[in-house]
Design an enzyme around this catalytic site. Structure first.
Site, PDB file in Angstrom:
ATOM      1  N   SER A 140       8.538  -4.760  -6.112  1.00  0.00           N
ATOM      2  CA  SER A 140       7.965  -5.957  -5.493  1.00  0.00           C
ATOM      3  C   SER A 140       6.719  -6.308  -6.278  1.00  0.00           C
ATOM      4  O   SER A 140       5.834  -5.466  -6.449  1.00  0.00           O
ATOM      5  CB  SER A 140       7.592  -5.692  -4.029  1.00  0.00           C
ATOM      6  OG  SER A 140       8.758  -5.508  -3.266  1.00  0.00           O
ATOM      7  N   GLU A 141       6.626  -7.539  -6.735  1.00  0.00           N
ATOM      8  CA  GLU A 141       5.583  -7.875  -7.706  1.00  0.00           C
ATOM      9  C   GLU A 141       4.178  -7.867  -7.118  1.00  0.00           C
ATOM     10  O   GLU A 141       3.200  -7.951  -7.854  1.00  0.00           O
ATOM     11  CB  GLU A 141       5.881  -9.214  -8.391  1.00  0.00           C
ATOM     12  CG  GLU A 141       5.831 -10.429  -7.494  1.00  0.00           C
ATOM     13  CD  GLU A 141       7.198 -10.835  -6.970  1.00  0.00           C
ATOM     14  OE1 GLU A 141       8.070  -9.952  -6.817  1.00  0.00           O
ATOM     15  OE2 GLU A 141       7.393 -12.041  -6.701  1.00  0.00           O
ATOM     16  N   ASN A 142       4.071  -7.755  -5.797  1.00  0.00           N
ATOM     17  CA  ASN A 142       2.735  -7.619  -5.212  1.00  0.00           C
ATOM     18  C   ASN A 142       2.165  -6.213  -5.376  1.00  0.00           C
ATOM     19  O   ASN A 142       1.057  -5.946  -4.901  1.00  0.00           O
ATOM     20  CB  ASN A 142       2.742  -8.028  -3.736  1.00  0.00           C
ATOM     21  CG  ASN A 142       3.786  -7.296  -2.920  1.00  0.00           C
ATOM     22  OD1 ASN A 142       4.925  -7.133  -3.367  1.00  0.00           O
ATOM     23  ND2 ASN A 142       3.424  -6.853  -1.739  1.00  0.00           N
TER      24      ASN A 142
END
Lengths: 256, 214, 256, 214
Positions: free
Chosen positions: D46-48
């Site tokens: 997840s790019e967060n």
């Protein structure tokens, strides 16, 4: 390289573990070495150096190497091993002060050195791993190391352009690592290892301790497993000290 | 009558201010840590990735994984943190270090500094020095005034390859203290060591300077 | 700002602790706010947002702000607070999808938005904190966000130049912090906070827990105290969830 | 007769390979995680700032600090690690993610992709999509074949602002599967959903394509 990973979503957290761990350093480098390749190796002096993996490279006889490392170790240790055997054609380093053989091979033209300021070297490697082909820095402006590099002004200040660095193979030394390749470094042995792990087309980590996946603490992992292809636990770690400095213990062991 | 190495370190320590983050080079600069004035609370950075560098360990307690940028064994303090070389030089390049105190081979009137190589003779490489002089907010040089040959190290123009251009704020030698102001004005002599005369320091200094003794 | 730090060398590890901690959020921001300033605020959606510090900014009435934040929160929370009061003149963000007021103010021209790709925004902030005035990225090449940006080819591939970002004030939210300003973030609440901490001319951290210096573990610190000017512990943390997704617990609570 | 959303997710899941690190977008792409084939072991990013994203939590166990890039509550796995957004996008931009599966508003014959704004109407911003399409090694789009108006979303040239140019490797819709090869050759129809004819998909597709049914 075979990449073997875990199932993570379907199984309610009960993953079928497959393993990046290899039993021996030779196995961990199997199939990854070739003449003329570039190799990054972590370490600052002889602190945080993947020494067992470097020994495998020496024994493999692979030649004409470009090594990227802050130092080239010291005489007889770390990357110094590969200098003795004449396997290194070029080094990209910031400092060779504690390595007579290196200096000698350089002055006699047997080895090419590309000197980088230490912070520029660190940032070039980080950039390489992060998909950044070039960046600007004020470090080195007006010095011989700026020669041939593009200079540019931002907000009235002078900067030079430096490019990202990647390697065919990155060797890193970690304190602990798990079977997925998550790594944790110890104290100043961290140094160049985290960036190098990200910048290798293949990355192999030498561990002091191979631990069960899930025990490192997800907030404390320095190098996520995505960057690591293989890990190997290396026993026999009587760590050496390059410059032992101490002070006498006070007579009265007071508040200290 | 000139300052000893200890005196020079002590003089450099007076430049430190409360709340500073400071990087100390090898040699006399390392000794500066022994003379931090009372009431000045600061944190030392080692560019190999240690913020909050403590003193040398007691005998028998050295940890091979706890070294400073000079590769000397040091110790941890309660506030210590470790980081990667990239993050460490982010601190340096990003201007977060208040002061660097380091040695030099030559310092020029315009604030140029040379300390990383002697062509054809000495190749050590720049290490972190180029980053430090380029990124740290205030750069103080502590060095011998002259080479063993007698040639002045405070020169009109550096003959050795530069580490940084217009980067030196102050030079402290065994003879006195100069304000270089990164070349924004002519060198100014701020202090003389006990017994040193303006004539003597002028004779041993290649660059011209104003006298602004305080 | 007064910078009060510790003595570290002479006292054999027994440092005279002085303190970056402030008792209240208002104190932590005292003297740091002015009209027209730029403010970075950490957070992804409403996760990892320095909400109490943002409330102080709202109450201060400071205006004409440029806010740099991945989102601008949601309606009525996080930076959404400053939109309601009309204090924001410009936002540099990657996504405003969950904030109707933001979209409305943008479409009616009341607020200027500079859209950045999320990774570019993160890297610009890291660059700003690390003294890098500009870098190249392949993100956004050939899109409207490349308009006006220099394009350049490296190794036959197209990249655009992006510049580093700094702020007058960075507000970050940490899980734990000590009196020297060392910070640790919790899980995905880390997000933009570490880079923003490095890119503020002043940086203030809101903590869930203020802990004794020396208890965070020197290998586990995400933001070293050098980047942090003040910390404040904020109580009352009934954390909100923007999108609660769950699944039913299996009937037979087996291996999971 | 065309594929359901579940079918599309299942078809996309066939693109996943053992050992992959994969980023899944919002909507149908998220559902792909439910159909990972047996024997395919992979890790979701997840790019967060989360590597090793697990399933939604059980009721009552959601942690506000554990969310995916769609801001949905998720869970940790044994191999999970967290990192900053800068480090997370370093993984993405640096080419370390093997595959991204994401939605789109328009995909063009040359591999262009548009999914972040409709001028004058919809402003959400690019989020991480521009970084993902630029940095991930293989990009698979899963989307409805046509807009509600009936207009094809597989277009000769994108009329909407681009997210990335020449970035799409494959498109999966309810009607079939196209190989776009980032525009290195003309679009090729690889598969048809059950009951869908070449005529029907041709009628609903703006760009020209070759038929290479397997």
């Amino acid at each position: 390289m075979p990449l073997i990973r875990r199932a993570v979503w379907r199984r309610d957290g009960e993953a079928n573990v497959v393993d990046k761990a290899r039993a021996r350093a030779e196995e961990a480098l199997d199939g990854l070495l070739f003449d003329g390749m570039s190799i990054m190796a972590g370490g600052f002096g002889i602190c945080g150096v993947p020494e067992h993996l470097i020994a495998v490279i020496r024994d493999s006889g692979v030649r004409n190497l470009t090594v990227i490392s802050n130092n080239c170790g010291v005489d007889g240790a770390a990357l110094g091993l590969l200098l003795e055997t004449g396997q290194v054609a070029k080094a990209i380093s910031s400092y060779v002060g504690e390595n007579k053989l290196f200096a000698e091979q350089y002055l006699t033209g047997k080895i090419e050195i590309e000197f980088n300021p230490q912070g520029t070297l660190a940032e070039r490697i980080r950039a390489g791993g992060a998909g950044i082909p070039a960046f600007y820095t004020r470090t080195g402006v007006g010095t011989p190391l700026a020669k041939g590099k593009e200079e540019r002004t931002f907000n009235g200040e002078r900067f030079i352009m430096e490019t990202g660095l990647v390697s065919d193979l990155s060797l890193v030394k970690a304190w602990k690592g798990d079977h997925e390749g998550n790594l944790v470094y110890r104290k100043t042995a961290r140094n160049f290892n985290p960036m190098m792990a990200t910048a290798g087309k293949a990355t192999v980590a030498e561990l002091e301790h191979l631990v069960e996946t899930g025990t490192l603490g997800p907030d404390n992992i320095h190098t996520p497993g995505i960057f690591v292809d293989r890990v190997v636990e290396s026993h026999a770690y009587p760590k050496r000290i390059e410059k032992l400095y101490t002070r006498p213990r006070p007579e009265t062991a007071g508040a200290a | 009558m000139a300052w000893t190495r200890e005196d020079m370190a002590m003089r450099a320590a007076k430049e430190l201010k409360d709340g500073f983050y400071v990087n100390l080079g090898i040699g006399i600069p390392t000794m500066v840590a022994n003379y931090i004035p009372e009431g000045v609370n600061l944190i030392l950075q080692s560019e190999n990735g240690m913020l909050g560098t403590g003193p040398f360990p007691y005998e028998g307690e050295a940890d091979p994984d706890v070294i400073n940028a000079g590769k000397q064994t040091v110790t941890e303090l309660p506030e210590t943190s470790y980081c990667s070389s990239a993050d460490s030089f982010g601190m340096i390049r990003g201007g977060h270090i208040n002061m660097a105190i380091l040695g030099a081979m030559q310092v020029a009137a315009n604030g140029d500094l040379a300390n990383w190589m002697v062509p054809g003779k000495m190749v050590k490489g720049p290490g972190g020095a180029m980053d430090l002089v380029a990124g740290v907010r205030r750069v103080v040089v502590v060095m011998e005034h002259c080479e063993k040959t007698g040639a002045s190290k405070l020169v009109t123009e550096c003959s050795l390859p530069l580490t940084g251009a217009n980067v030196v704020d102050m030079v402290i030698t065994e003879l006195g203290v100069f304000d270089l102001a990164r070349g924004t004005h002519a060198p100014a002599l701020l202090e003389l060591a006990p017994g040193v005369t303006v004539e003597e320091i002028t004779a041993k200094t290649q660059f011209a300077f104003t006298v602004a003794l305080t």
